[in-house]
Design a protein around this motif. Structure first.
Motif, PDB file in Angstrom:
ATOM      1  N   PHE A 126       0.918  -1.129   0.042  1.00  0.00           N
ATOM      2  CA  PHE A 126      -0.117   0.017  -0.040  1.00  0.00           C
ATOM      3  C   PHE A 126       0.959   1.321   0.145  1.00  0.00           C
ATOM      4  N   ALA A 127       0.895   2.158  -1.098  1.00  0.00           N
ATOM      5  CA  ALA A 127       1.763   3.312  -1.373  1.00  0.00           C
ATOM      6  C   ALA A 127       1.352   4.454  -1.082  1.00  0.00           C
ATOM      7  N   ALA A 128       1.787   5.336   0.091  1.00  0.00           N
ATOM      8  CA  ALA A 128       1.134   6.482   0.256  1.00  0.00           C
ATOM      9  C   ALA A 128       1.992   7.636  -0.604  1.00  0.00           C
ATOM     10  N   LEU A 129       1.128   8.684  -1.035  1.00  0.00           N
ATOM     11  CA  LEU A 129       1.234   9.762  -1.762  1.00  0.00           C
ATOM     12  C   LEU A 129       1.535  11.076  -0.712  1.00  0.00           C
ATOM     13  N   SER A 130       1.085  10.878   0.303  1.00  0.00           N
ATOM     14  CA  SER A 130       1.366  12.062   1.066  1.00  0.00           C
ATOM     15  C   SER A 130       1.656  11.663   2.736  1.00  0.00           C
ATOM     16  N   GLN A 131       2.075  12.654   3.323  1.00  0.00           N
ATOM     17  CA  GLN A 131       2.323  12.244   4.880  1.00  0.00           C
ATOM     18  C   GLN A 131       0.930  11.946   5.518  1.00  0.00           C
ATOM     19  N   LYS A 132       0.126  12.338   5.023  1.00  0.00           N
ATOM     20  CA  LYS A 132      -1.347  11.870   5.671  1.00  0.00           C
ATOM     21  C   LYS A 132      -1.523  10.534   5.501  1.00  0.00           C
ATOM     22  N   GLN A 133      -1.438  10.242   4.282  1.00  0.00           N
ATOM     23  CA  GLN A 133      -1.807   8.644   4.101  1.00  0.00           C
ATOM     24  C   GLN A 133      -0.651   7.757   4.563  1.00  0.00           C
ATOM     25  N   PHE A 134       0.541   8.240   4.787  1.00  0.00           N
ATOM     26  CA  PHE A 134       1.591   7.619   5.570  1.00  0.00           C
ATOM     27  C   PHE A 134       1.429   7.227   7.082  1.00  0.00           C
ATOM     28  N   ARG A 135       0.783   8.276   7.646  1.00  0.00           N
ATOM     29  CA  ARG A 135       0.209   8.146   9.024  1.00  0.00           C
ATOM     30  C   ARG A 135      -0.753   7.234   9.167  1.00  0.00           C
ATOM     31  N   GLU A 136      -1.547   7.287   8.181  1.00  0.00           N
ATOM     32  CA  GLU A 136      -2.845   6.356   8.202  1.00  0.00           C
ATOM     33  C   GLU A 136      -2.315   4.810   8.123  1.00  0.00           C
ATOM     34  N   LEU A 137      -1.217   4.712   7.299  1.00  0.00           N
ATOM     35  CA  LEU A 137      -0.582   3.215   7.021  1.00  0.00           C
ATOM     36  C   LEU A 137       0.020   2.884   8.228  1.00  0.00           C
ATOM     37  N   ALA A 412     -20.102  10.621  -8.321  1.00  0.00           N
ATOM     38  CA  ALA A 412     -19.223  11.214  -9.110  1.00  0.00           C
ATOM     39  C   ALA A 412     -18.772  12.435  -8.469  1.00  0.00           C
ATOM     40  N   LEU A 413     -19.664  13.388  -7.944  1.00  0.00           N
ATOM     41  CA  LEU A 413     -19.460  14.608  -7.420  1.00  0.00           C
ATOM     42  C   LEU A 413     -18.635  14.469  -5.881  1.00  0.00           C
ATOM     43  N   GLY A 414     -19.061  13.553  -5.107  1.00  0.00           N
ATOM     44  CA  GLY A 414     -18.786  13.036  -4.067  1.00  0.00           C
ATOM     45  C   GLY A 414     -17.220  12.450  -4.083  1.00  0.00           C
ATOM     46  N   ALA A 415     -16.915  11.619  -5.208  1.00  0.00           N
ATOM     47  CA  ALA A 415     -15.603  11.258  -5.450  1.00  0.00           C
ATOM     48  C   ALA A 415     -14.725  12.314  -6.062  1.00  0.00           C
ATOM     49  N   ALA A 416     -15.198  13.424  -6.589  1.00  0.00           N
ATOM     50  CA  ALA A 416     -14.452  14.415  -7.138  1.00  0.00           C
ATOM     51  C   ALA A 416     -13.807  15.129  -5.781  1.00  0.00           C
ATOM     52  N   TYR A 417     -14.758  15.243  -4.916  1.00  0.00           N
ATOM     53  CA  TYR A 417     -14.394  15.942  -3.618  1.00  0.00           C
ATOM     54  C   TYR A 417     -13.271  15.083  -2.915  1.00  0.00           C
ATOM     55  N   TYR A 418     -13.367  13.935  -2.600  1.00  0.00           N
ATOM     56  CA  TYR A 418     -12.333  13.054  -2.091  1.00  0.00           C
ATOM     57  C   TYR A 418     -10.910  12.989  -2.845  1.00  0.00           C
ATOM     58  N   SER A 419     -11.061  13.278  -4.334  1.00  0.00           N
ATOM     59  CA  SER A 419      -9.994  13.059  -4.857  1.00  0.00           C
ATOM     60  C   SER A 419      -9.198  14.402  -4.984  1.00  0.00           C
ATOM     61  N   LEU A 420      -9.810  15.767  -4.576  1.00  0.00           N
ATOM     62  CA  LEU A 420      -9.298  16.914  -4.401  1.00  0.00           C
ATOM     63  C   LEU A 420      -8.603  16.792  -2.746  1.00  0.00           C
ATOM     64  N   ARG A 421      -9.237  16.318  -1.814  1.00  0.00           N
ATOM     65  CA  ARG A 421      -8.571  15.970  -0.713  1.00  0.00           C
ATOM     66  C   ARG A 421      -7.480  15.194  -0.772  1.00  0.00           C
ATOM     67  N   ASP A 422      -7.347  14.143  -1.790  1.00  0.00           N
ATOM     68  CA  ASP A 422      -6.180  13.301  -1.777  1.00  0.00           C
ATOM     69  C   ASP A 422      -5.073  14.131  -2.330  1.00  0.00           C
ATOM     70  N   ARG A 423      -5.272  15.080  -3.400  1.00  0.00           N
ATOM     71  CA  ARG A 423      -4.620  15.858  -4.137  1.00  0.00           C
ATOM     72  C   ARG A 423      -3.733  16.784  -3.375  1.00  0.00           C
ATOM     73  N   PHE A 424      -4.664  17.454  -2.395  1.00  0.00           N
ATOM     74  CA  PHE A 424      -3.829  18.432  -1.475  1.00  0.00           C
ATOM     75  C   PHE A 424      -3.496  17.787  -0.212  1.00  0.00           C
ATOM     76  N   GLY A 425      -3.402  16.345   0.177  1.00  0.00           N
ATOM     77  CA  GLY A 425      -3.091  15.822   1.179  1.00  0.00           C
ATOM     78  C   GLY A 425      -3.660  16.352   2.401  1.00  0.00           C
ATOM     79  N   VAL A 426      -5.295  16.307   2.368  1.00  0.00           N
ATOM     80  CA  VAL A 426      -5.926  16.767   3.589  1.00  0.00           C
ATOM     81  C   VAL A 426      -7.077  15.622   3.941  1.00  0.00           C
TER      82      VAL A 426
END
Length: 426
Positions: A126-137, A412-426
């Motif tokens: 499982f690969a983390a693209l942000s420090q937030k994702q790494f903390r979750e791992l 799709a609207l909900g997915a776009a919201y979460y994708s933006l959160r992923d992109r900005f690491g929040v």
């Protein structure tokens, strides 16, 4: 005739004897609708237990998601145990937690027991693209260890680059209890085992209607089956009319995959030195692995409502090249899409209609492992022990916002919201 899509899996499938079409009335103990992993896993557990089983597949065994997926043997569920406990309580979390690694164990046991040639390789990152994702791992590692998985290694920003030849990831979690397979060959091997145990499988035998009762009657265009029990195992490809009232609680979604031409051994080894499969931690995640003949198989993206995309290359290749720019001149030999079934809660949808018709579906992206667990659970139910099956069947399921007509744009609207959160690491 409905044949397999032109995928890497179909192009490299082991030679196998096809199954006939149903053309006569038959009787059995259990009739299973669907010849994918859920149906074949159920059939194998049941025939091993001595049940007389018939499987009806509308196309070819493995024609749907089971023969088109990424081949990733990923443990747990699409929602982890901490979320399950917060939503459904400690007892549900305890029961589901005790089963969260069982599906992958069943797969390895099947491969060994029946000598199935399906290119199994251990290890999933499982690969983390942000420090937030790494903390979750980090939290996931601790959680999974508490539930008995002692085959985990946390990877920092240095060690993950030793496993994956890209600078995209800041860390990761290696699960050696996961892995990857040639999924169609695994399914075909399990179907052959069903045949050896006396189970009967019929292809090109789409079910047109089910007459409820005890026994139930299952009709195709040329034949019918009378059975004490019926298992609906068509997942995203099951006709709505066969499970009335349930379809509003789920949504078919498409995933797209490409496979490159065979890479040189040196190039393949440079990309993934230990041949682990990888999925990132984004809401709309990417996943990739090497095949036995050194192709890179890369998937990602979701089309809601099971629509075929105009261009698979336009969806996948920018992701592939962002991860591995060194592959920009490599030819793409295969590109295909397939549907999986998503639930609003991202938890599997198990249940029963009356007392002898069961359904198991909605694995929400964790289908390879969950379907193998499902086969074991339905065999337990028919033997009189429904406790573990009911732990899933009791999970509440809500319909998607907007009903059938508006669920795609709302999701799709909900997915776009979460994708933006992923992109900005929040």
């Amino acid at each position: 005739m409905t044949e397999h899509v032109d995928s890497y899996y179909a192009g490299s499938a082991n030679p196998h004897q096809p199954w006939p079409e149903l053309t006569e009335p038959l009787e059995c103990d259990v009739c299973i609708v669907g010849g994918g992993f859920t149906g074949i896993s159920s059939a194998l557990f049941l025939t091993e237990a001595g049940y007389d089983v018939i499987v009806l597949e509308a196309a070819r065994v493995g024609w749907g998601a089971s023969g088109r997926n990424g081949g990733q043997v990923v443990n747990s569920y699409s929602r982890d145990i901490d979320i399950i406990q917060a939503r459904y309580g400690k007892e549900t979390a305890r029961m589901l937690g005790n089963m969260m690694f069982e599906g992958s164990d069943i797969i390895r046991q099947r491969i060994d027991q029946y000598s199935i040639d399906c290119d199994y390789r251990p290890g999933c990152i499982f690969a983390a693209l942000s420090q937030k994702q790494f903390r979750e791992l980090r939290d996931q590692e601790a959680l999974w260890k508490r539930h008995g998985n002692d085959q985990l290694t946390l990877l920092d920003d240095v060690t993950i680059r030793q496993e994956i030849a890209t600078d995209r990831y800041v860390g990761g979690l290696l699960d050696r209890r996961g892995g990857h397979i040639h999924s169609l060959n695994l399914l075909l091997g399990e179907a052959e085992a069903v045949r050896r145990h006396g189970g009967r499988i019929f292809e090109q035998s789409a079910v047109t209607r089910v007459e409820h009762g005890n026994p139930a009657k299952i009709f195709t265009s040329k034949g019918q089956v009378t059975a004490r029990y019926v298992i609906m195992a068509g997942n995203a490809y099951l006709a709505d009319r066969l499970l009335p009232g349930v379809s509003r609680l789920n949504m078919p979604c498409g995933s797209q995959i490409v496979a490159t031409e065979p890479l040189t051994p040196d190039m393949a080894l440079a990309l993934l030195p230990n041949n682990y499969c990888v999925e990132d931690c984004n809401y709309l995640l990417d996943y990739f692995r090497l095949t036995a003949d050194n192709r890179l198989l890369y998937g990602g993206g979701v089309t809601y409502g099971a629509r075929n995309p105009v261009s698979i290359d336009a969806i996948i290749l920018p992701k592939l090249y962002r991860t591995f720019p060194q592959l920009k001149d490599v030819k793409i030999d295969y590109r295909w899409s397939g549907n999986f079934l998503l639930t609003f809660s991202r938890m599997p949808q198990f249940g029963r209609m009356e007392n002898n018709i069961y359904y198991m579906q909605g694995d929400s992206g964790h289908g390879i492992t969950l379907t193998h667990l499902a086969g074991k659970l339905i065999a337990e139910v028919l033997r009189g022990d429904a406790e573990r099956f009911d732990a899933f069947a009791r999970l509440p399921h809500l319909p998607f916002f907007g009903g059938r007509s508006l669920q795609v744009p709302f999701t799709a609207l909900g997915a776009a919201y979460y994708s933006l959160r992923d992109r900005f690491g929040v």
